[in-house]
Design a protein around this motif. Sequence first.
Motif, PDB file in Angstrom:
ATOM      1  N   GLY A 125     -15.771 139.248 -29.266  1.00 12.10           N
ATOM      2  CA  GLY A 125     -15.890 138.626 -27.951  1.00 12.10           C
ATOM      3  C   GLY A 125     -17.122 137.767 -27.811  1.00 12.10           C
ATOM      4  N   ALA A 126     -18.235 138.183 -28.444  1.00 15.77           N
ATOM      5  CA  ALA A 126     -19.460 137.388 -28.369  1.00 15.77           C
ATOM      6  C   ALA A 126     -19.273 136.054 -29.074  1.00 15.77           C
ATOM      7  CB  ALA A 126     -20.618 138.162 -28.986  1.00 15.77           C
ATOM      8  N   LEU A 127     -18.573 136.062 -30.195  1.00 17.28           N
ATOM      9  CA  LEU A 127     -18.294 134.812 -30.904  1.00 17.28           C
ATOM     10  C   LEU A 127     -17.423 133.898 -30.049  1.00 17.28           C
ATOM     11  CD1 LEU A 127     -18.240 132.978 -33.414  1.00 17.28           C
ATOM     12  CD2 LEU A 127     -16.253 134.291 -34.195  1.00 17.28           C
ATOM     13  N   GLY A 248     -31.191 133.138 -31.602  1.00 18.00           N
ATOM     14  CA  GLY A 248     -31.191 132.800 -33.007  1.00 18.00           C
ATOM     15  C   GLY A 248     -30.419 133.792 -33.860  1.00 18.00           C
ATOM     16  N   GLU A 249     -29.525 134.592 -33.228  1.00 17.27           N
ATOM     17  CA  GLU A 249     -28.752 135.565 -33.952  1.00 17.27           C
ATOM     18  C   GLU A 249     -27.372 135.004 -34.222  1.00 17.27           C
ATOM     19  OE1 GLU A 249     -30.702 139.464 -31.773  1.00 17.27           O
ATOM     20  OE2 GLU A 249     -28.707 138.760 -31.246  1.00 17.27           O
ATOM     21  N   ARG A 250     -26.695 135.563 -35.209  1.00 20.60           N
ATOM     22  CA  ARG A 250     -25.333 135.157 -35.508  1.00 20.60           C
ATOM     23  C   ARG A 250     -24.334 136.266 -35.185  1.00 20.60           C
ATOM     24  NH1 ARG A 250     -24.265 130.602 -38.457  1.00 20.60           N
ATOM     25  NH2 ARG A 250     -26.018 129.540 -39.417  1.00 20.60           N
ATOM     26  N   GLY A 251     -24.794 137.331 -34.523  1.00 12.00           N
ATOM     27  CA  GLY A 251     -23.875 138.422 -34.227  1.00 12.00           C
ATOM     28  C   GLY A 251     -23.466 139.116 -35.511  1.00 12.00           C
ATOM     29  N   ARG A 252     -22.220 139.598 -35.579  1.00 13.23           N
ATOM     30  CA  ARG A 252     -21.747 140.312 -36.767  1.00 13.23           C
ATOM     31  C   ARG A 252     -21.630 139.339 -37.926  1.00 13.23           C
ATOM     32  NH1 ARG A 252     -16.303 142.746 -34.941  1.00 13.23           N
ATOM     33  NH2 ARG A 252     -16.558 141.468 -33.107  1.00 13.23           N
TER      34      ARG A 252
END
Length: 255
Positions: A125-127, A248-252
């Motif tokens: 969902g975050a993506l 600056g994160e890419r999540g999973r």
Amino acid sequence: MTDEQTNERGERIAKWLARSGVASRRDIERMIGEHRIKLNGKTVDHPATFVTDTDVVMVNGKVVEGPERTRLWRYHKPDGLVTTHRDPEGRPTVFDSLPEDMPRVISVGRLDINSEGLLLLTNDGALARRLELPTNGWLRRYRVRVFGVVDERRLADLAKGCVIEGVRYGSIEAALDSRKGDNAWLTVSLREGKNREVRRVMAALNLHVSRLLRTSYGPFQLGELQPGELEEVQARVIRSHIPRDAEGERGRKPR
């Protein structure tokens, strides 16, 4: 807060559930307000609730497994399907049409019931939320069949943006591809993707949209997919295109 402190507290529940593919963070915050989420048996009443690996999270009475690796699919949405998990009118949905072995996924944006073409689906969902952001600057390209007299000068003026019934639309690139009688095919590209934007803008030009097919969404192409077909995007392709969020994160990490 240090990384060690963050790890001890865990992850905000809205983000954790979004990464688990339940829904977007915004929808999860709404679900919290509706008292539909529990943490270790207690109803969650605030989005600033943290989840660790040892916690048990339930949504609508069902336990949610932890986040899996990020996955993304290209899907050719046929005409006649609504982009929702449950339709109050009982119409067939995109998600009803997917293979039974598909994990739970959500769509990146939507296509209305009469629109066809490329729809991105993901278990993250975050993506999905990040890929929908207009700040990505990604073009959504469409093939559009219209009925009416096409004024190419007015099409070109759409690049300046326009206001229709009080709604401001950004720059739209529109070009005439072919014409036969009162029917014509256009290529239309835009970056915002407001609700029913193409149809409303064409109507303002006295053009009736009789078919609307999305052929690309940013770097992702419909390609040779046939209506109803889907194909998973390779992990290396996701890594090369996924935008970083504000932290600056890419999540999973896709594997």
